[in-house]
Design an enzyme around this catalytic site. Structure first.
Site, PDB file in Angstrom:
ATOM      1  N   LYS A  50       1.512   6.942  -0.652  1.00 35.81           N
ATOM      2  CA  LYS A  50       0.731   5.790  -0.192  1.00 35.81           C
ATOM      3  C   LYS A  50       0.350   5.934   1.292  1.00 35.81           C
ATOM      4  O   LYS A  50       0.909   6.771   2.009  1.00 35.81           O
ATOM      5  CB  LYS A  50       1.523   4.517  -0.469  1.00 35.81           C
ATOM      6  CG  LYS A  50       1.713   4.247  -1.977  1.00 35.81           C
ATOM      7  CD  LYS A  50       2.395   2.902  -2.214  1.00 35.81           C
ATOM      8  CE  LYS A  50       2.469   2.578  -3.699  1.00 35.81           C
ATOM      9  NZ  LYS A  50       3.041   1.219  -3.926  1.00 35.81           N
ATOM     10  N   TYR A  83      -5.237  -1.312  -9.304  1.00 36.20           N
ATOM     11  CA  TYR A  83      -4.152  -2.293  -9.409  1.00 36.20           C
ATOM     12  C   TYR A  83      -4.602  -3.577 -10.109  1.00 36.20           C
ATOM     13  O   TYR A  83      -3.989  -4.628  -9.921  1.00 36.20           O
ATOM     14  CB  TYR A  83      -3.587  -2.597  -8.022  1.00 36.20           C
ATOM     15  CG  TYR A  83      -2.658  -1.513  -7.489  1.00 36.20           C
ATOM     16  CD1 TYR A  83      -1.388  -1.333  -8.048  1.00 36.20           C
ATOM     17  CD2 TYR A  83      -3.032  -0.675  -6.447  1.00 36.20           C
ATOM     18  CE1 TYR A  83      -0.530  -0.351  -7.585  1.00 36.20           C
ATOM     19  CE2 TYR A  83      -2.172   0.312  -5.961  1.00 36.20           C
ATOM     20  CZ  TYR A  83      -0.919   0.466  -6.535  1.00 36.20           C
ATOM     21  OH  TYR A  83      -0.055   1.423  -6.075  1.00 36.20           O
ATOM     22  N   ASN A 138       5.739   0.927   0.266  1.00 36.77           N
ATOM     23  CA  ASN A 138       6.921   1.587  -0.299  1.00 36.77           C
ATOM     24  C   ASN A 138       6.691   3.057  -0.642  1.00 36.77           C
ATOM     25  O   ASN A 138       7.289   3.593  -1.561  1.00 36.77           O
ATOM     26  CB  ASN A 138       7.457   0.782  -1.488  1.00 36.77           C
ATOM     27  CG  ASN A 138       6.426   0.609  -2.579  1.00 36.77           C
ATOM     28  OD1 ASN A 138       5.322   1.129  -2.474  1.00 36.77           O
ATOM     29  ND2 ASN A 138       6.784  -0.099  -3.627  1.00 36.77           N
ATOM     30  N   HIS A 193       3.696   5.642  -5.343  1.00 36.78           N
ATOM     31  CA  HIS A 193       3.446   5.018  -6.638  1.00 36.78           C
ATOM     32  C   HIS A 193       4.009   5.918  -7.730  1.00 36.78           C
ATOM     33  O   HIS A 193       4.002   7.141  -7.588  1.00 36.78           O
ATOM     34  CB  HIS A 193       1.930   4.864  -6.863  1.00 36.78           C
ATOM     35  CG  HIS A 193       1.566   4.488  -8.266  1.00 36.78           C
ATOM     36  ND1 HIS A 193       1.639   3.183  -8.710  1.00 36.78           N
ATOM     37  CD2 HIS A 193       1.173   5.236  -9.328  1.00 36.78           C
ATOM     38  CE1 HIS A 193       1.297   3.151  -9.996  1.00 36.78           C
ATOM     39  NE2 HIS A 193       1.008   4.379 -10.391  1.00 36.78           N
ATOM     40  N   GLU A 226      -4.142   6.383 -15.342  1.00 27.79           N
ATOM     41  CA  GLU A 226      -4.164   6.537 -13.883  1.00 27.79           C
ATOM     42  C   GLU A 226      -4.585   7.948 -13.482  1.00 27.79           C
ATOM     43  O   GLU A 226      -5.316   8.125 -12.494  1.00 27.79           O
ATOM     44  CB  GLU A 226      -2.788   6.179 -13.313  1.00 27.79           C
ATOM     45  CG  GLU A 226      -2.472   4.699 -13.480  1.00 27.79           C
ATOM     46  CD  GLU A 226      -1.040   4.305 -13.155  1.00 27.79           C
ATOM     47  OE1 GLU A 226      -0.722   3.113 -13.292  1.00 27.79           O
ATOM     48  OE2 GLU A 226      -0.232   5.186 -12.772  1.00 27.79           O
TER      49      GLU A 226
HETATM   50  O1  CDP Z   1       5.195   0.273  -7.722  1.00 25.81           O
HETATM   51  P1  CDP Z   1       6.098  -0.403  -8.721  1.00 25.81           P
HETATM   52  O2  CDP Z   1       5.738  -0.084 -10.149  1.00 25.81           O
HETATM   53  O3  CDP Z   1       7.552  -0.160  -8.421  1.00 25.81           O
HETATM   54  O4  CDP Z   1       5.909  -1.983  -8.511  1.00 25.81           O
HETATM   55  P2  CDP Z   1       4.842  -3.003  -9.146  1.00 25.81           P
HETATM   56  O5  CDP Z   1       5.577  -4.234  -9.509  1.00 25.81           O
HETATM   57  O6  CDP Z   1       4.024  -2.319 -10.201  1.00 25.81           O
HETATM   58  O7  CDP Z   1       3.908  -3.360  -7.913  1.00 25.81           O
HETATM   59  C1  CDP Z   1       2.902  -2.467  -7.471  1.00 25.81           C
HETATM   60  C2  CDP Z   1       2.932  -2.401  -5.970  1.00 25.81           C
HETATM   61  O8  CDP Z   1       2.616  -3.697  -5.433  1.00 25.81           O
HETATM   62  C3  CDP Z   1       4.321  -2.097  -5.368  1.00 25.81           C
HETATM   63  O9  CDP Z   1       4.622  -0.729  -5.371  1.00 25.81           O
HETATM   64  C4  CDP Z   1       4.149  -2.638  -3.959  1.00 25.81           C
HETATM   65  O10 CDP Z   1       3.384  -1.758  -3.133  1.00 25.81           O
HETATM   66  C5  CDP Z   1       3.322  -3.895  -4.224  1.00 25.81           C
HETATM   67  N1  CDP Z   1       4.158  -5.105  -4.348  1.00 25.81           N
HETATM   68  C6  CDP Z   1       4.216  -6.011  -3.289  1.00 25.81           C
HETATM   69  O11 CDP Z   1       3.589  -5.797  -2.257  1.00 25.81           O
HETATM   70  N2  CDP Z   1       5.011  -7.146  -3.383  1.00 25.81           N
HETATM   71  C7  CDP Z   1       5.699  -7.396  -4.513  1.00 25.81           C
HETATM   72  N3  CDP Z   1       6.439  -8.511  -4.589  1.00 25.81           N
HETATM   73  C8  CDP Z   1       5.640  -6.495  -5.595  1.00 25.81           C
HETATM   74  C9  CDP Z   1       4.858  -5.356  -5.486  1.00 25.81           C
HETATM   75 MG    MG Z   2       4.038  -0.529 -11.236  1.00 21.96          MG
END
Ligand code: CDP
Ligand code: MG
Length: 140
Positions: free
Chosen positions: A11, A51, A114, A117, A128
């Site tokens: 990222k 997203y 974080n 991805h 994707e």
């Molecule tokens: O990336 P991952 O699958 O672990 O998490 P997700 O629930 O699919 O969310 C996608 C991305 O959104 C996360 O990796 C974070 O960058 C962001 N995110 C956020 O900013 N705040 C949250 N409460 C949850 C996700």
């Molecule tokens: Mg995810």
């Protein structure tokens, strides 16, 4: 059908912080083969489309701004059990909850920023990968 492939992005904050190489080392040392790789600047539209599943979530606008704030490194990775093993390698979404030794524990700066991805299913890995790469960009 399991494809043994997953999709990842390093990222924007991780690319900007100079950790692309260190994260790529962890991916290779984790047993993943890189089948496709490119540095890419996402437009807001592209980040929003990627997203789209999170469109109704409160963090969507910030996520789109963040993911289009600088270049990302997109990769297609191959390994047995790629999707689950890669999710284990990257750790929990929130680095505060990520296990020791995971990529997010080491390099994520917050739950939003974080570092990486990782696809959450074989189906999404395929979708994707196709979003970012044409067939001729993927090695056999
Ligand atoms: O990336 P991952 O699958 O672990 O998490 P997700 O629930 O699919 O969310 C996608 C991305 O959104 C996360 O990796 C974070 O960058 C962001 N995110 C956020 O900013 N705040 C949250 N409460 C949850 C996700
Ligand atoms: Mg995810």
């Amino acid at each position: 059908m399991a494809t043994n492939r997953t999709f990842t992005m390093i990222k924007p904050e991780a690319v900007a912080n100079g950790t692309t190489g260190k994260i790529t080392d962890m991916i290779i040392e984790g047993g993943f083969k890189i089948k496709a790789m490119k540095l890419k600047q996402l437009s807001k539209e592209e980040a929003g489309e990627f997203y789209a599943v999170h469109k109704e979530r409160p963090f969507y606008g910030e996520l789109v701004d963040y993911m289009s704030s600088g270049p990302i490194v997109a990769m297609i990775l191959e390994k047995d059990n790629a999707v689950a093993d890669f999710r284990a390698l990257i750790g929990a979404t929130d680095p505060a909850e990520a296990a020791e030794g995971t990529i997010r524990k080491k390099y994520a700066t917050s739950k939003a920023e974080n570092a990486v991805h990782g696809s959450d299913s074989d189906e999404n890995a395929e979708i994707e990968s196709n979003f970012h790469f044409d067939a001729e960009e993927v090695v056999g």
